[in-house]
Design a protein around this motif. Structure first.
Motif: not given
Length: 308
Positions: A131-158
């Motif tokens: 119950a103490n976790w905060a739910l985000q909207s179904p429209g939220w997407v989070s991802y990580v990318a290489e720090d030096d990637d100018p195009e910011d291509k996701p390595l993985v997302a959720m």
């Protein structure tokens, strides 16, 4: 700062159209699993030096709004300066993009007493979190990318993640006067179109989360355990893998080692999909592995109610 989100209807307009698919996995080259058409994306703000950064995006029917820029620490995934967060607006929820918003009356009931349900209607997946976790909207997407990637291509997302302790750590590493909030952990799901097996998806996703969120730029600081078979309480069969980082350089206040567990399986449409937990490791409030496994055990297929 943990991503302050600008709701698509608040008058904020994207600065420029995206030049590429922000969700396409470099290794898979699959189509965008989260939108039916190429979205418009606001240009991400410059990221400060440090580890990986997690970005958070609010997807709407017509556009995608970048709600995060740079954050140090266990953001969305927690850990080394990784997750992105827009250092401006206060965190708010985006307008639900589906009638199956996990906080709406159409949401399924939790299988663990006292917990709450997280739903990704696009992928056809549901699971429970405390119950103490905060739910985000179904429209939220989070991802990580290489720090030096100018195009910011996701390595993985959720997508449609749930966050634990959204302001677990606060800092202003880039000295711009804007405080960055770093969550302790996050958990979410995604489609894995293009994966060749559940074993491959589990191994690659877990490692990508830890590398992107905590260990950048050193792959050698990430280790992944053996991939094993796993069956959830609902009978969903798949593969699970856990990755961890060790010895991450703590250049900023919120930097830490991290860990990630990914469970990969086939959804109701027969497509590869995955559930991932990402969080800080080696800290006093680290989420116990037993809790991660308990959450994992609730993963199940979900069929959104038909629109009337």
């Amino acid at each position: 700062m943990w991503p302050g989100q600008q709701s698509p209807g608040d008058g904020q307009q994207p600065q420029q159209p995206a030049q590429g698919n922000p969700y396409q996995q470099p290794g898979y080259q699959q189509p965008n699993p989260y939108a039916a058409q190429p979205p418009t994306v606001a240009a991400p703000a410059p990221r400060p030096p440090g580890g990986g950064r997690t970005k958070v995006i609010a997807i709407t029917t017509a556009a995608v709004v970048v709600v995060a820029a740079a954050v140090t620490g266990a953001v969305v995934l927690g850990g080394g300066s990784d997750d992105g967060a827009d250092p401006g607006p206060t965190a708010t929820s985006a307008s639900p993009t589906s009638s199956t918003d996990p906080r709406s009356g159409d949401a399924p009931k939790p299988t663990v007493a006292g917990w709450q349900v997280v739903v990704n209607p696009d992928a056809g997946i549901a699971f429970d979190v405390p119950a103490n976790w905060a739910l985000q909207s179904p429209g939220w997407v989070s991802y990580v990318a290489e720090d030096d990637d100018p195009e910011d291509k996701p390595l993985v997302a959720m997508k449609a993640p749930a966050l634990l302790k959204e302001k677990w750590c606060t800092s202003d590493d880039d000295k711009d006067g804007q405080v960055d909030n770093t969550p302790l952990a996050s958990v979410g799901t995604r489609k894995n179109n293009g994966a060749r097996s559940t074993e491959e998806a589990a191994r690659s996703d877990a490692a990508a989360w830890v590398y992107g969120a905590y260990a950048q730029p050193d792959h050698k600081k990430v280790t992944t355990g053996p991939v094993t078979a796993f069956t959830t309480a609902s009978g969903l069969v798949g593969s699970v893998a856990t990755s961890r980082s060790a010895g991450v350089t703590k250049a900023h206040k919120c930097d830490s080692d991290g860990k990630a567990t990914t469970f990969a399986f086939k959804n109701g449409e027969g497509d590869f999909a995955s559930w991932s937990f990402v969080g800080a490791r080696g800290v006093g409030e680290e989420v116990p592995d037993a809790t991660v496994r308990k959450i994992l055990g609730t993963v199940r297929l979900y069929t959104p109610p038909e629109e009337s």
